[in-house]
Design an enzyme around this catalytic site. Structure first.
Site, mmCIF file in Angstrom:
data_model
loop_
_atom_site.group_PDB
_atom_site.id
_atom_site.type_symbol
_atom_site.label_atom_id
_atom_site.label_comp_id
_atom_site.label_asym_id
_atom_site.label_seq_id
_atom_site.Cartn_x
_atom_site.Cartn_y
_atom_site.Cartn_z
ATOM 1 N N ASP A 94 -9.793 -2.615 1.401
ATOM 2 C CA ASP A 94 -9.935 -2.148 2.784
ATOM 3 C C ASP A 94 -11.262 -1.409 2.818
ATOM 4 O OD1 ASP A 94 -9.853 -0.043 4.833
ATOM 5 O OD2 ASP A 94 -7.778 -0.616 5.197
ATOM 6 N N ASP A 127 -10.430 4.258 10.698
ATOM 7 C CA ASP A 127 -9.867 3.055 11.308
ATOM 8 C C ASP A 127 -10.311 2.849 12.746
ATOM 9 O OD1 ASP A 127 -8.228 1.688 9.239
ATOM 10 O OD2 ASP A 127 -7.251 3.632 9.133
ATOM 11 N N ASP A 179 -11.815 7.432 6.491
ATOM 12 C CA ASP A 179 -11.071 6.197 6.769
ATOM 13 C C ASP A 179 -10.462 6.274 8.165
ATOM 14 O OD1 ASP A 179 -9.736 3.793 6.376
ATOM 15 O OD2 ASP A 179 -7.998 4.759 5.454
ATOM 16 N N HIS A 191 -8.853 -5.928 4.197
ATOM 17 C CA HIS A 191 -8.528 -5.271 5.456
ATOM 18 C C HIS A 191 -9.863 -4.893 6.059
ATOM 19 C CE1 HIS A 191 -4.129 -3.701 5.087
ATOM 20 N NE2 HIS A 191 -4.197 -5.017 5.234
ATOM 21 N N LYS A 221 -6.944 2.845 -2.519
ATOM 22 C CA LYS A 221 -7.490 3.815 -1.557
ATOM 23 C C LYS A 221 -8.157 4.958 -2.304
ATOM 24 C CE LYS A 221 -6.249 6.210 2.674
ATOM 25 N NZ LYS A 221 -5.423 6.199 3.855
ATOM 26 N N GLU A 265 -3.225 -2.902 -2.330
ATOM 27 C CA GLU A 265 -4.353 -2.249 -1.653
ATOM 28 C C GLU A 265 -4.613 -0.861 -2.246
ATOM 29 O OE1 GLU A 265 -3.572 -1.561 2.521
ATOM 30 O OE2 GLU A 265 -5.645 -1.020 2.957
ATOM 31 N N ASP A 269 -7.450 -4.189 10.206
ATOM 32 C CA ASP A 269 -6.650 -2.967 10.056
ATOM 33 C C ASP A 269 -7.381 -1.801 10.705
ATOM 34 O OD1 ASP A 269 -4.966 -0.926 9.318
ATOM 35 O OD2 ASP A 269 -5.512 -0.933 7.201
ATOM 36 N N TRP A 302 0.855 -1.181 0.000
ATOM 37 C CA TRP A 302 0.000 0.000 0.000
ATOM 38 C C TRP A 302 0.892 1.233 0.000
ATOM 39 C CZ3 TRP A 302 -0.301 3.774 4.011
ATOM 40 C CH2 TRP A 302 -1.149 4.848 3.668
ATOM 41 N N HIS A 332 -11.700 2.376 2.414
ATOM 42 C CA HIS A 332 -11.060 3.027 1.271
ATOM 43 C C HIS A 332 -11.974 3.288 0.093
ATOM 44 C CE1 HIS A 332 -6.706 1.850 2.587
ATOM 45 N NE2 HIS A 332 -7.387 2.488 3.519
HETATM 46 C C1 RNT Z 1 -3.928 2.897 5.006
HETATM 47 C C2 RNT Z 1 -4.080 1.448 4.710
HETATM 48 C C3 RNT Z 1 -2.974 0.575 5.195
HETATM 49 C C4 RNT Z 1 -2.494 0.916 6.604
HETATM 50 C C5 RNT Z 1 -1.567 -0.100 7.223
HETATM 51 C C6 RNT Z 1 -0.893 0.426 8.432
HETATM 52 O O1 RNT Z 1 -5.042 3.642 4.724
HETATM 53 O O2 RNT Z 1 -5.303 1.000 5.169
HETATM 54 O O3 RNT Z 1 -3.363 -0.742 5.093
HETATM 55 O O4 RNT Z 1 -3.582 1.108 7.466
HETATM 56 O O5 RNT Z 1 -0.702 -0.563 6.289
HETATM 57 ZN ZN ZN Z 2 -5.664 -1.096 5.062
#
Ligand code: RNT
Ligand code: ZN
Length: 412
Positions: free
Chosen positions: A255, A292, A290, A282, A224, A222, A322, A181, A258
């Site tokens: 993810d 998290d 995003d 993820h 985004k 990955e 994640d 990523w 994203h």
């Molecule tokens: C970032 C991505 C990525 C990170 C990790 C730490 O937006 O989601 O996967 O969160 O690699």
């Molecule tokens: Zn991620």
């Protein structure tokens, strides 16, 4: 009759075998991210978190050394049921005896401690090159930078990570998922959207030109939509990453933080399953962006799990977590999030999917809606408790974590 036995009978009426669901769930691996333990800090260069991601909060007790992080992982994992893998970032390299090398020069030996840790716990390892929080990220760009020195540095980093991933797979006897990523993007409207993507493409080609054992290492990419401070343009967009993955036979990674807010990863899973042998996820919980947040047993997490389960794809989806919350006890965050993913998978395994598909095919959407709603209030909690008990973890995990906070974390 125990509560579980009663629940089992109720599910039987729907044609669902709870014992079988529990057994299936036990063998599904979840790759648990190491970075919840220290707010994505890592040990290698002490830079603050960059790349458009943020861990907010300053709850006390954060792990600051490899030993502390390992102890916290042990505590968290002792309270998380089921098969686990540990997902590491390159920034978690352990340098000893005053040695320090750049990320472009890291070697398997810098991860020996992690391999030993994983082997002792009978656990596989996954890996991620770390292309953020580092002085070689120039103007928010890495593999797509116009500066050749910057690009080469990160290409070499990813090549080094491929070697480390192979080493992980060989040592642990389990394949290693290596996820790429990059944070690359622009805060404001760029004049050229093509050139950075063309450079990213070329950099990836170069990284993947190094031979590696494809049965041991699965490279994932990955995508985004945007990052903080990088709102206008993201080099590794969804279209870029999907197209690159399918052209180059690597694995796409989605993810669920994203995408645009009304897009859902659950809906994307079946499409990707039709075109890929394996896909990767993820699992996170985006709140307005995003962000998290810690994963919960919420609608979209359940729907993601259902798309995996009802399409018979448990062995085709690399499931990883994640998220990073620094505002609450980090170990509780870990346990709650991973348990939520497991809970969603169990919930999915307890649905009368055959019956529901039949109702859809015969156009009986009325009955389908009613059945879906009925299943929401079936005695799921009793089956979940049975799963926990037969997996050797306590139902209540917070007492133990609070004790650990008092005894260990508060002394840091
Ligand atoms: C970032 C991505 C990525 C990170 C990790 C730490 O937006 O989601 O996967 O969160 O690699
Ligand atoms: Zn991620």
């Amino acid at each position: 009759m125990s509560r579980y036995d009663e629940a089992k009978k109720i599910y039987e009426k729907f044609g669902v075998n709870t014992d079988k669901a529990i057994e299936t769930l036990k063998s599904v691996p979840i790759s648990v991210h190491c970075w919840q333990g220290d707010d994505v800090t890592g040990f290698d260069c002490g830079e603050s978190l960059s790349g458009g991601i943020q861990a907010t909060g300053n709850y006390p007790g954060k792990a600051a050394t490899p030993d502390e992080l390992m102890a916290d992982i042990d505590k968290a994992f002792s309270l998380i049921p089921g098969k686990k893998k540990l997902n590491l970032h390159a920034s978690y390299a352990v340098f000893e005896n005053g040695e320090k090398v750049g990320r472009d020069k890291i070697e398997p030996r810098h991860f020996e401690k992690w391999v030993k840790f994983a082997k002792e716990r009978n656990m596989g390892l996954d890996f991620n090159p770390t292309l953020f929080s580092h002085p070689m990220v120039k103007d928010n760009l890495t593999l797509s930078s116009p500066d050749e020195k910057v690009r080469t540095y990160w290409i070499n980093h990813c090549k080094a990570c491929l070697k480390i991933s192979e080493y992980f797979a060989e040592e642990t006897g389990e394949p290693c998922v290596m996820n790429i990523w990059i944070p690359d993007g622009y805060k404001d409207i760029p004049a050229d959207r093509l050139s950075p993507r063309a450079r990213f493409k070329k950099s990836l080609d170069e990284i993947l030109s190094v031979p590696y054992d494809k049965s041991k290492v699965y490279v994932t990419l990955e995508s985004k939509v945007f990052g903080i401070g990088l709102e206008a343009y993201t080099v590794g967009s969804a279209e870029f990453c999907l197209s690159y993955s399918s052209r180059n036979n690597i694995t796409p990674l989605m993810d669920n933080g994203h995408y645009h807010p009304t897009e859902t990863v659950s809906d994307k899973i079946p499409s990707l399953l039709l075109f890929n042998e394996k896909i990767a996820l993820h699992i996170t919980r985006p709140m307005r962006w995003d962000s998290d947040h810690v994963v919960l047993f919420d609608d979209e997490t359940r729907e993601i799990a259902r798309e995996i389960v009802r399409n018979d794809a448990l062995d085709r989806v690399f499931i990883a977590t994640d998220y990073f919350d620094a505002s609450i006890n980090r170990i509780s965050a870990w346990v709650t999030g991973v348990r939520s993913v497991r809970k969603a998978l169990l919930f999915a395994l307890l649905q009368p999917d055959g019956e529901m598909k039949k109702l859809q095919e015969t156009g009986n959407m009325t009955r389908l809606m009613v059945l879906r709603e009925e299943m929401k209030t079936a005695p799921f909690g009793d089956v979940w408790e049975q799963y926990l008990k037969t997996s050797g973890v306590p139902v209540n995990y917070l007492d133990e974590i609070e004790k650990y906070e008092k005894d260990v974390l508060s002394a840091r």
